[in-house]
Motif scaffolding. Structure first.
Motif, PDB file in Angstrom:
ATOM      1  N   VAL A 187      15.488 -19.701 -72.797  1.00  0.00           N
ATOM      2  CA  VAL A 187      14.524 -18.715 -72.305  1.00  0.00           C
ATOM      3  C   VAL A 187      13.744 -18.098 -73.463  1.00  0.00           C
ATOM      4  O   VAL A 187      12.519 -17.952 -73.413  1.00  0.00           O
ATOM      5  N   VAL A 188      14.461 -17.759 -74.529  1.00  0.00           N
ATOM      6  CA  VAL A 188      13.811 -17.168 -75.704  1.00  0.00           C
ATOM      7  C   VAL A 188      12.816 -18.147 -76.324  1.00  0.00           C
ATOM      8  O   VAL A 188      11.692 -17.779 -76.687  1.00  0.00           O
ATOM      9  N   VAL A 189      13.212 -19.415 -76.433  1.00  0.00           N
ATOM     10  CA  VAL A 189      12.346 -20.424 -77.052  1.00  0.00           C
ATOM     11  C   VAL A 189      11.065 -20.614 -76.251  1.00  0.00           C
ATOM     12  O   VAL A 189       9.958 -20.661 -76.809  1.00  0.00           O
ATOM     13  N   PHE A 190      11.180 -20.704 -74.929  1.00  0.00           N
ATOM     14  CA  PHE A 190       9.985 -20.927 -74.112  1.00  0.00           C
ATOM     15  C   PHE A 190       9.074 -19.695 -74.120  1.00  0.00           C
ATOM     16  O   PHE A 190       7.842 -19.829 -74.079  1.00  0.00           O
ATOM     17  N   ARG A 191       9.644 -18.510 -74.208  1.00  0.00           N
ATOM     18  CA  ARG A 191       8.802 -17.310 -74.312  1.00  0.00           C
ATOM     19  C   ARG A 191       8.099 -17.262 -75.663  1.00  0.00           C
ATOM     20  O   ARG A 191       6.929 -16.876 -75.750  1.00  0.00           O
ATOM     21  N   ALA A 192       8.803 -17.645 -76.725  1.00  0.00           N
ATOM     22  CA  ALA A 192       8.187 -17.636 -78.053  1.00  0.00           C
ATOM     23  C   ALA A 192       7.089 -18.680 -78.160  1.00  0.00           C
ATOM     24  O   ALA A 192       6.133 -18.514 -78.924  1.00  0.00           O
ATOM     25  N   ALA A 193       7.207 -19.770 -77.394  1.00  0.00           N
ATOM     26  CA  ALA A 193       6.232 -20.860 -77.489  1.00  0.00           C
ATOM     27  C   ALA A 193       4.841 -20.420 -77.039  1.00  0.00           C
ATOM     28  O   ALA A 193       3.840 -21.032 -77.414  1.00  0.00           O
ATOM     29  N   ARG A 194       4.744 -19.363 -76.251  1.00  0.00           N
ATOM     30  CA  ARG A 194       3.439 -18.913 -75.781  1.00  0.00           C
ATOM     31  C   ARG A 194       2.542 -18.446 -76.919  1.00  0.00           C
ATOM     32  O   ARG A 194       1.323 -18.478 -76.801  1.00  0.00           O
ATOM     33  N   ALA A 195       3.167 -18.007 -78.021  1.00  0.00           N
ATOM     34  CA  ALA A 195       2.376 -17.472 -79.139  1.00  0.00           C
ATOM     35  C   ALA A 195       2.033 -18.528 -80.179  1.00  0.00           C
ATOM     36  O   ALA A 195       1.374 -18.214 -81.172  1.00  0.00           O
ATOM     37  N   ASN A 196       2.453 -19.769 -79.986  1.00  0.00           N
ATOM     38  CA  ASN A 196       2.164 -20.831 -80.954  1.00  0.00           C
ATOM     39  C   ASN A 196       0.762 -21.389 -80.724  1.00  0.00           C
ATOM     40  O   ASN A 196       0.542 -22.196 -79.807  1.00  0.00           O
ATOM     41  N   GLN A 197      -0.187 -20.939 -81.540  1.00  0.00           N
ATOM     42  CA  GLN A 197      -1.567 -21.366 -81.382  1.00  0.00           C
ATOM     43  C   GLN A 197      -2.127 -22.040 -82.638  1.00  0.00           C
ATOM     44  O   GLN A 197      -3.102 -22.769 -82.551  1.00  0.00           O
ATOM     45  N   THR A 198      -1.565 -21.775 -83.806  1.00  0.00           N
ATOM     46  CA  THR A 198      -2.079 -22.315 -85.059  1.00  0.00           C
ATOM     47  C   THR A 198      -0.953 -23.015 -85.814  1.00  0.00           C
ATOM     48  O   THR A 198       0.222 -22.926 -85.448  1.00  0.00           O
ATOM     49  N   ALA A 199      -1.344 -23.685 -86.904  1.00  0.00           N
ATOM     50  CA  ALA A 199      -0.338 -24.327 -87.747  1.00  0.00           C
ATOM     51  C   ALA A 199       0.600 -23.298 -88.353  1.00  0.00           C
ATOM     52  O   ALA A 199       1.806 -23.533 -88.481  1.00  0.00           O
ATOM     53  N   ALA A 200       0.048 -22.150 -88.750  1.00  0.00           N
ATOM     54  CA  ALA A 200       0.887 -21.093 -89.314  1.00  0.00           C
ATOM     55  C   ALA A 200       1.896 -20.583 -88.296  1.00  0.00           C
ATOM     56  O   ALA A 200       3.025 -20.225 -88.644  1.00  0.00           O
ATOM     57  N   ASP A 201       1.502 -20.533 -87.008  1.00  0.00           N
ATOM     58  CA  ASP A 201       2.437 -20.113 -85.964  1.00  0.00           C
ATOM     59  C   ASP A 201       3.595 -21.096 -85.852  1.00  0.00           C
ATOM     60  O   ASP A 201       4.755 -20.702 -85.725  1.00  0.00           O
ATOM     61  N   TYR A 202       3.269 -22.405 -85.894  1.00  0.00           N
ATOM     62  CA  TYR A 202       4.311 -23.413 -85.722  1.00  0.00           C
ATOM     63  C   TYR A 202       5.217 -23.503 -86.941  1.00  0.00           C
ATOM     64  O   TYR A 202       6.438 -23.614 -86.812  1.00  0.00           O
ATOM     65  N   TYR A 203       4.661 -23.443 -88.146  1.00  0.00           N
ATOM     66  CA  TYR A 203       5.440 -23.604 -89.374  1.00  0.00           C
ATOM     67  C   TYR A 203       6.167 -22.335 -89.783  1.00  0.00           C
ATOM     68  O   TYR A 203       7.299 -22.389 -90.273  1.00  0.00           O
ATOM     69  N   THR A 204       5.513 -21.187 -89.659  1.00  0.00           N
ATOM     70  CA  THR A 204       6.055 -19.943 -90.229  1.00  0.00           C
ATOM     71  C   THR A 204       6.173 -18.803 -89.222  1.00  0.00           C
ATOM     72  O   THR A 204       6.438 -17.678 -89.619  1.00  0.00           O
ATOM     73  N   GLY A 205       5.969 -19.090 -87.930  1.00  0.00           N
ATOM     74  CA  GLY A 205       6.028 -18.016 -86.938  1.00  0.00           C
ATOM     75  C   GLY A 205       4.923 -17.006 -87.107  1.00  0.00           C
ATOM     76  O   GLY A 205       5.069 -15.838 -86.735  1.00  0.00           O
TER      77      GLY A 205
END
Length: 581
Positions: free
Chosen positions: A43-61
């Motif tokens: 549940v936490v992972v899928f909620r956090a995935a909503r904010a992944n929009q850029t490379a920096a989001d994916y690599y460094t949160g």
């Protein structure tokens, strides 16, 4: 078949009654607690995935984590099942000598705080390759950094996933390689989902949840064990000496190390790798990029030091309590041998409920660590190899993230296959190899690059490839792999290196190779301004990537163009360079 593991182990006088004797033959509680934790993390992972929009989001949160949050995640990354079950078991069986493992592992974080955290955060962007290529030739250095990262990450990954299969027999009572392979596949599949969906942000929150669960579990076990002795440490130590067949010797050095001169040298070698290892492991280094600035990077290490130090104090209590209440002989006769100390103590204190919690936390620990390793390996390949070597810096951020996700899938599958092959093997060999390779290949190059003005690309390549090669060769031809009853291959003997850990040889040799490569190898064009720029940025953070919540994100603030980017060297002076600020 699923049954309680304690039913399979003969228990000495004073130990916990078996599951069969107590009527608790089912592992339903264990499976239920573990399933609840997995569901929560998904549940936490899928909620956090909503904010992944850029490379920096994916690599460094998005570099949006605070120092406290990242510090808890750092502790979660480092406190693997080996730290929880392995060190507790070593203390339970070897007493004083087992405590030395915890001390060495803790001291390494002081090294990371004083020498690495701030400098790495300010001079890098996503990976260790960013730091090394700041003022060195980009393509060969990034290739070496990616090779080291992938090798260390995959070895550590295989060890953790294989450990999941090995713990099955102890914690869930599943026997046979087929059952353990199924569990490995489930753990590996969940790990891939965490990385593909949540990226670094989702993985970080899983690490935070796991670290909190681990700390609470350690606190419950240690306080419960101390409470059985009136919170009198002397009484606990006294009962430990009465229960242990070694008597008072369990509180003195020498049960594992110190009997011979060779064992003393082996301990020094292990300590050197343990001290330099934490600041050299790629998945630990990558965590320093998840905070917005150097101050938060330092703060995160301080938080990690306190949490890891407190946890190891609990582990010392848990290990000693296992000696006192269960007994070393019972522990070594149980499935998992010394790794069974904490679970046996949990069953002795709280029955199946507490055993189920310990089992769930152990599996969750493995799950979180392998997720961190996978995203580190995938980020290194996508950013260092694909974006900066194959595409020569022209890859779009979205394309880079797609490659990272595909790499995570491949790395995850390799980890699952490697874990299945390694079932029943001595996975401690792989962990020791990962620490030795990390400290031998990464630490000298990082220190030289940050603090030595004359350091060249040749020095980096000599140090990294030389350190990796020496560490791998010495481990392969050591008693850890062959020639001893506890070796990975006990029936053959091709060992010529007498030490189980190569750190005392490979780490100093790697520093020496870096110096020799700088003095005698190919010279880079001298650029005093470039070194001064790196020094200013490392000390002040000027020009370092910021959180993506600010106006100037990583995508709009590229790293300064440096002499590290010349292809060929003769055109370096003609290339435009970005200003430092």
């Amino acid at each position: 078949m699923v049954s309680n593991p304690l039913a399979q182990s003969p228990l000495a006088k004073g130990a916990a009654p078996s599951a069969a004797q107590s009527g608790l033959g089912s592992s339903t509680v264990t499976v239920t607690v573990f399933a609840a934790f997995v569901l929560l993390t998904l549940v936490v992972v899928f909620r956090a995935a909503r904010a992944n929009q850029t490379a920096a989001d994916y690599y460094t949160g998005g570099r949006a984590f605070t120092g406290a949050q990242n510090g808890v995640a750092l502790a979660g990354d480092y406190l693997s099942a080996a730290a929880f079950l392995g060190i507790a078991g070593t203390v339970a069986v070897f007493g004083y000598d087992g405590m030395l493992y915890a001390i060495g592992s803790f001291v390494g974080w002081l090294f990371a705080l004083l020498l690495i955290a701030e400098w790495l955060r300010n001079t890098g962007r996503y990976t260790m390759g960013d730091v090394l290529s700041f003022r060195l030739r980009r393509r060969p250095v990034r290739a070496a950094a990616a090779t080291s990262t992938l090798l260390v990450s995959v070895l550590y990954l295989i060890a953790q996933i294989a450990g999941a299969g090995g713990l099955v027999a102890l914690l869930l009572g599943i026997t046979g390689k087929a059952g353990q392979a199924l569990v490995i596949a489930v753990v590996g599949g969940l790990m891939i989902v965490y990385v593909l969906v949540g990226g670094m942000k989702g993985t970080t929150w899983v690490q935070i949840l796991k670290a909190c669960a681990l700390m609470v579990t350690g606190l419950v076990l240690s306080f419960w064990a101390l409470g059985r002795h009136g919170f009198d440490v002397s009484a606990l130590l006294g009962q430990a000496t009465e229960t242990s067949p070694q008597g008072d010797k369990v509180l003195a050095p020498g049960l594992q190390y110190g009997r011979t001169e060779l064992s003393k040298i082996d301990f020094i070698s292990l300590s050197l790798a343990a001290i330099l290892g934490p600041a050299s492991l790629p998945h630990i280094l990558m965590r320093f990029y998840t905070v917005p600035d150097a101050k938060q990077a330092r703060k995160s290490v301080v938080w990690a030091i306190w949490l890891i130090g407190a946890f190891f104090l609990m582990v010392l209590v848990i290990g000693t309590a296992a000696t006192a209440l269960v007994g070393p002989e019972t522990i070594m006769k149980s499935p998992g041998a010394s790794n069974s100390a904490a679970p046996l103590l949990a069953f002795r204190l709280g029955g199946e409920l507490l055993l189920g919690i310990v089992a769930a936390v152990a599996f969750a620990t493995i799950l979180a660590v392998v997720a961190g390793l996978t995203i580190t390996a995938s980020a290194s390949f996508a950013h260092d190899v694909y974006a900066n070597i194959v595409k020569r810096g022209s890859a779009a951020p979205a394309e880079e993230v797609r490659v990272a996700r595909r790499t995570a899938l491949v790395v995850g599958v390799l980890g699952i296959l490697g874990g299945v092959v390694a079932i029943g093997q001595n996975v401690a060999v792989l962990v020791a190899l990962a620490f030795a390779v990390g400290a031998s290949a990464n630490m000298p190059s990082l220190v030289y690059s940050l603090f030595w003005k004359r350091f060249t690309t040749s020095g980096a390549l000599w140090s990294m490839y030389g350190g990796m090669s020496v560490a791998v060769v010495l481990v392969v031809f050591s008693p850890a792999v062959s020639g001893a009853p506890t070796s990975m291959l006990p029936d053959v003997d091709f060992a010529f290196f007498p030490l189980a850990n190569p750190g005392i040889v490979s780490i100093p040799l790697s520093f020496l190779l870096g110096a020799l490569g700088t003095w005698f190898g190919r010279r880079d064009p001298v650029d005093d301004r470039l070194h001064a720029e790196m020094e200013v940025r490392a000390l002040t953070g000027a020009g370092a990537p910021r959180a993506t919540t600010e106006a100037d994100t990583d995508e709009t603030r590229p790293l300064p163009r440096t002499a590290a980017h010349f292809e060929p060297p003769t055109t370096a002076r003609h290339r435009a360079r970005q200003p430092m600020l």
